[in-house]
Design a protein around this motif. Structure first.
Motif, PDB file in Angstrom:
ATOM      1  N   GLY A 117      -0.696   7.086  -0.731  1.00  0.00           N
ATOM      2  CA  GLY A 117      -1.982   7.544  -1.251  1.00  0.00           C
ATOM      3  C   GLY A 117      -3.086   6.516  -1.135  1.00  0.00           C
ATOM      4  O   GLY A 117      -4.227   6.782  -1.523  1.00  0.00           O
ATOM      5  N   GLY A 118      -2.751   5.317  -0.622  1.00  0.00           N
ATOM      6  CA  GLY A 118      -3.756   4.283  -0.447  1.00  0.00           C
ATOM      7  C   GLY A 118      -3.880   3.340  -1.624  1.00  0.00           C
ATOM      8  O   GLY A 118      -4.656   2.380  -1.588  1.00  0.00           O
ATOM      9  N   SER A 119      -3.115   3.604  -2.671  1.00  0.00           N
ATOM     10  CA  SER A 119      -3.158   2.691  -3.811  1.00  0.00           C
ATOM     11  C   SER A 119      -2.246   1.503  -3.548  1.00  0.00           C
ATOM     12  O   SER A 119      -1.531   1.456  -2.548  1.00  0.00           O
ATOM     13  N   THR A 120      -2.277   0.528  -4.453  1.00  0.00           N
ATOM     14  CA  THR A 120      -1.475  -0.678  -4.279  1.00  0.00           C
ATOM     15  C   THR A 120      -0.521  -0.873  -5.454  1.00  0.00           C
ATOM     16  O   THR A 120      -0.815  -0.484  -6.586  1.00  0.00           O
ATOM     17  N   ASN A 121       0.617  -1.462  -5.149  1.00  0.00           N
ATOM     18  CA  ASN A 121       1.585  -1.856  -6.167  1.00  0.00           C
ATOM     19  C   ASN A 121       1.826  -3.343  -6.053  1.00  0.00           C
ATOM     20  O   ASN A 121       1.908  -3.878  -4.945  1.00  0.00           O
ATOM     21  N   LYS A 158       0.758 -10.459 -10.010  1.00  0.00           N
ATOM     22  CA  LYS A 158      -0.519  -9.822 -10.342  1.00  0.00           C
ATOM     23  C   LYS A 158      -1.543 -10.875 -10.742  1.00  0.00           C
ATOM     24  O   LYS A 158      -1.268 -11.766 -11.528  1.00  0.00           O
ATOM     25  N   PHE A 186       0.866  -1.165   0.000  1.00  0.00           N
ATOM     26  CA  PHE A 186       0.000   0.000   0.000  1.00  0.00           C
ATOM     27  C   PHE A 186       0.904   1.215   0.000  1.00  0.00           C
ATOM     28  O   PHE A 186       1.834   1.307   0.791  1.00  0.00           O
ATOM     29  N   THR A 187       0.618   2.177  -0.856  1.00  0.00           N
ATOM     30  CA  THR A 187       1.398   3.408  -0.897  1.00  0.00           C
ATOM     31  C   THR A 187       0.749   4.457   0.013  1.00  0.00           C
ATOM     32  O   THR A 187      -0.340   4.241   0.552  1.00  0.00           O
TER      33      THR A 187
END
Length: 119
Positions: free
Chosen positions: A54-58, A64, A51-52
């Protein structure tokens, strides 16, 4: 500082599933980025999922569609659900948290948990 306690590793057959957990010693809202890295024998440590700020994911490309990172804010815990495991997923998985301190990112690591996928 952040203490990270991991659990959930083990031995699984190819195609199986495991879930890793990482509990932080402070609110994950105060942590800028949190997730998992892994290190296979003879290889460099690599990002698996996070989780970054900003709340997004990588996600690392090879996971994937198979791995999912999630979190329980009330428990200050991040989870990594790993499905369709492959032998090449065998590695020590490390929980990672990154906190900004004095304008600098500081990384904290768990002790690691071994995931072994048999063919």
């Amino acid at each position: 500082q952040v203490q990270l306690v991991e659990s959930g590793g083990g031995l699984v057959q190819a195609g199986g599933s495991l879930r890793l957990s990482c509990a932080a010693s402070r609110s994950i809202f105060t942590i800028n980025a949190m997730g998992y890295y892994r290190q296979a024998p003879g290889k460099q440590r690599e990002l698996v999922a996070q989780f970054t700020s900003g709340g997004s994911t990588n996600y690392e490309d090879s996971v994937k569609g198979r791995f999912t990172i999630s979190r329980d804010n009330a428990k200050n815990t991040v989870y990594l659900q790993m499905n369709s495991l492959k032998p090449e997923d065998t590695a020590v998985y490390y929980c990672n948290a990154q906190v900004v301190s004095g304008g600098v990112y500081v990384a904290y690591w768990g002790k690691g948990t071994l995931v072994t996928v048999s063919s």
